[in-house]
Design a protein around this motif. Structure first.
Motif, PDB file in Angstrom:
ATOM      1  N   ILE A  54       0.732  -1.265  -0.205  1.00  0.00           N
ATOM      2  CA  ILE A  54      -0.033   0.067   0.062  1.00  0.00           C
ATOM      3  C   ILE A  54       0.853   1.167   0.008  1.00  0.00           C
ATOM      4  O   ILE A  54       0.414   2.089  -0.768  1.00  0.00           O
ATOM      5  N   SER A  55       1.919   1.199   0.659  1.00  0.00           N
ATOM      6  CA  SER A  55       2.729   2.224   0.708  1.00  0.00           C
ATOM      7  C   SER A  55       3.573   2.456  -0.502  1.00  0.00           C
ATOM      8  O   SER A  55       3.751   3.616  -1.114  1.00  0.00           O
ATOM      9  N   PHE A  56       4.093   1.544  -1.265  1.00  0.00           N
ATOM     10  CA  PHE A  56       4.575   1.750  -2.718  1.00  0.00           C
ATOM     11  C   PHE A  56       3.481   2.359  -3.175  1.00  0.00           C
ATOM     12  O   PHE A  56       3.696   3.127  -4.338  1.00  0.00           O
ATOM     13  N   ALA A  57       2.317   1.675  -3.461  1.00  0.00           N
ATOM     14  CA  ALA A  57       1.178   2.236  -4.375  1.00  0.00           C
ATOM     15  C   ALA A  57       0.626   3.875  -4.100  1.00  0.00           C
ATOM     16  O   ALA A  57       0.683   4.537  -4.916  1.00  0.00           O
ATOM     17  N   GLU A  58       0.955   4.190  -3.027  1.00  0.00           N
ATOM     18  CA  GLU A  58       0.453   5.639  -2.466  1.00  0.00           C
ATOM     19  C   GLU A  58       1.778   6.099  -3.058  1.00  0.00           C
ATOM     20  O   GLU A  58       1.573   7.506  -3.659  1.00  0.00           O
ATOM     21  N   SER A  59       3.056   6.116  -3.099  1.00  0.00           N
ATOM     22  CA  SER A  59       4.146   6.710  -3.456  1.00  0.00           C
ATOM     23  C   SER A  59       4.193   6.927  -4.968  1.00  0.00           C
ATOM     24  O   SER A  59       5.208   7.511  -5.715  1.00  0.00           O
ATOM     25  N   PHE A  60       3.558   5.716  -5.667  1.00  0.00           N
ATOM     26  CA  PHE A  60       3.897   5.716  -7.117  1.00  0.00           C
ATOM     27  C   PHE A  60       3.007   6.963  -7.995  1.00  0.00           C
ATOM     28  O   PHE A  60       1.761   7.165  -7.600  1.00  0.00           O
ATOM     29  N   HIS A  61       3.856   7.546  -8.732  1.00  0.00           N
ATOM     30  CA  HIS A  61       3.159   8.797  -9.284  1.00  0.00           C
ATOM     31  C   HIS A  61       2.449   8.146 -10.615  1.00  0.00           C
ATOM     32  O   HIS A  61       2.679   7.493 -11.300  1.00  0.00           O
ATOM     33  N   CYS A  62       0.908   8.600 -10.349  1.00  0.00           N
ATOM     34  CA  CYS A  62      -0.056   8.577 -11.458  1.00  0.00           C
ATOM     35  C   CYS A  62      -0.763   9.663 -11.624  1.00  0.00           C
ATOM     36  O   CYS A  62      -0.796  10.700 -10.766  1.00  0.00           O
ATOM     37  N   GLN A  63      -1.060  10.044 -12.920  1.00  0.00           N
ATOM     38  CA  GLN A  63      -2.118  11.319 -13.190  1.00  0.00           C
ATOM     39  C   GLN A  63      -3.331  11.382 -12.124  1.00  0.00           C
ATOM     40  O   GLN A  63      -3.589  12.361 -11.994  1.00  0.00           O
ATOM     41  N   ALA A  76      -4.624   8.598  -4.158  1.00  0.00           N
ATOM     42  CA  ALA A  76      -5.631   7.531  -3.677  1.00  0.00           C
ATOM     43  C   ALA A  76      -5.345   6.128  -4.065  1.00  0.00           C
ATOM     44  O   ALA A  76      -5.059   5.730  -5.217  1.00  0.00           O
ATOM     45  N   VAL A  77      -5.612   5.048  -3.062  1.00  0.00           N
ATOM     46  CA  VAL A  77      -5.350   3.631  -3.547  1.00  0.00           C
ATOM     47  C   VAL A  77      -6.583   2.914  -2.787  1.00  0.00           C
ATOM     48  O   VAL A  77      -6.995   3.124  -1.970  1.00  0.00           O
ATOM     49  N   GLU A  78      -7.070   2.321  -3.818  1.00  0.00           N
ATOM     50  CA  GLU A  78      -8.155   0.955  -3.166  1.00  0.00           C
ATOM     51  C   GLU A  78      -7.457  -0.202  -3.068  1.00  0.00           C
ATOM     52  O   GLU A  78      -6.837  -0.930  -3.961  1.00  0.00           O
ATOM     53  N   VAL A  79      -8.022  -0.702  -1.783  1.00  0.00           N
ATOM     54  CA  VAL A  79      -7.494  -2.205  -1.242  1.00  0.00           C
ATOM     55  C   VAL A  79      -8.626  -3.136  -1.568  1.00  0.00           C
ATOM     56  O   VAL A  79      -9.677  -2.445  -1.129  1.00  0.00           O
ATOM     57  N   MET A  80      -8.379  -4.064  -2.506  1.00  0.00           N
ATOM     58  CA  MET A  80      -9.515  -5.078  -2.652  1.00  0.00           C
ATOM     59  C   MET A  80      -8.788  -6.293  -1.979  1.00  0.00           C
ATOM     60  O   MET A  80      -7.791  -6.750  -2.314  1.00  0.00           O
ATOM     61  N   TYR A  81      -9.989  -7.269  -1.489  1.00  0.00           N
ATOM     62  CA  TYR A  81      -9.334  -8.268  -0.893  1.00  0.00           C
ATOM     63  C   TYR A  81     -10.191  -9.525  -1.836  1.00  0.00           C
ATOM     64  O   TYR A  81     -11.348  -9.336  -1.979  1.00  0.00           O
ATOM     65  N   PHE A  82      -9.483 -10.381  -2.263  1.00  0.00           N
ATOM     66  CA  PHE A  82     -10.049 -11.680  -2.936  1.00  0.00           C
ATOM     67  C   PHE A  82      -9.735 -12.894  -2.664  1.00  0.00           C
ATOM     68  O   PHE A  82      -8.362 -13.171  -2.555  1.00  0.00           O
TER      69      PHE A  82
END
Length: 96
Positions: free
Chosen positions: A77-86, A90-96
């Motif tokens: 989650i921390s990696f995703a938050e820091s990843f630059h996107c347009q 915001a990050v959505e966490v999904m459980y499957f």
């Protein structure tokens, strides 16, 4: 509106019948980043890559994909938050 960065936490191995519908929904949402952590993370990532490429090899939408088989959910989650996107942080966490 859903976030365009998704962290998928898996508890089950990927199978076409089980996971393809979810992955197609993410493609339709035009997400920008797909991170997967948990059971069979690499297979989930590969499946999304192949669905994005399509049967004709002409990808209609680019999604950055990453698999994190040996990391904690919090690290991913921390990696995703820091990843630059347009779309922003915001990050959505999904459980499957």
């Amino acid at each position: 509106m859903h976030a365009r960065k998704v962290v998928l936490v898996t508890g089950a191995a990927y199978s076409q019948g089980l996971g393809e519908s979810l992955l197609r929904q993410l493609i339709e949402r035009k997400i920008e980043l797909f991170c997967v952590v948990g059971v069979d993370a690499e297979a989930w990532e590969d499946a999304l890559d192949w669905l994005c490429i399509g049967s004709d090899g002409e990808a209609s939408h680019h999604i950055t994909t990453t698999a994190h088989p040996h990391e904690s959910v919090e690290e991913v989650i921390s990696f995703a938050e820091s990843f630059h996107c347009q779309s922003g942080p915001a990050v959505e966490v999904m459980y499957f």
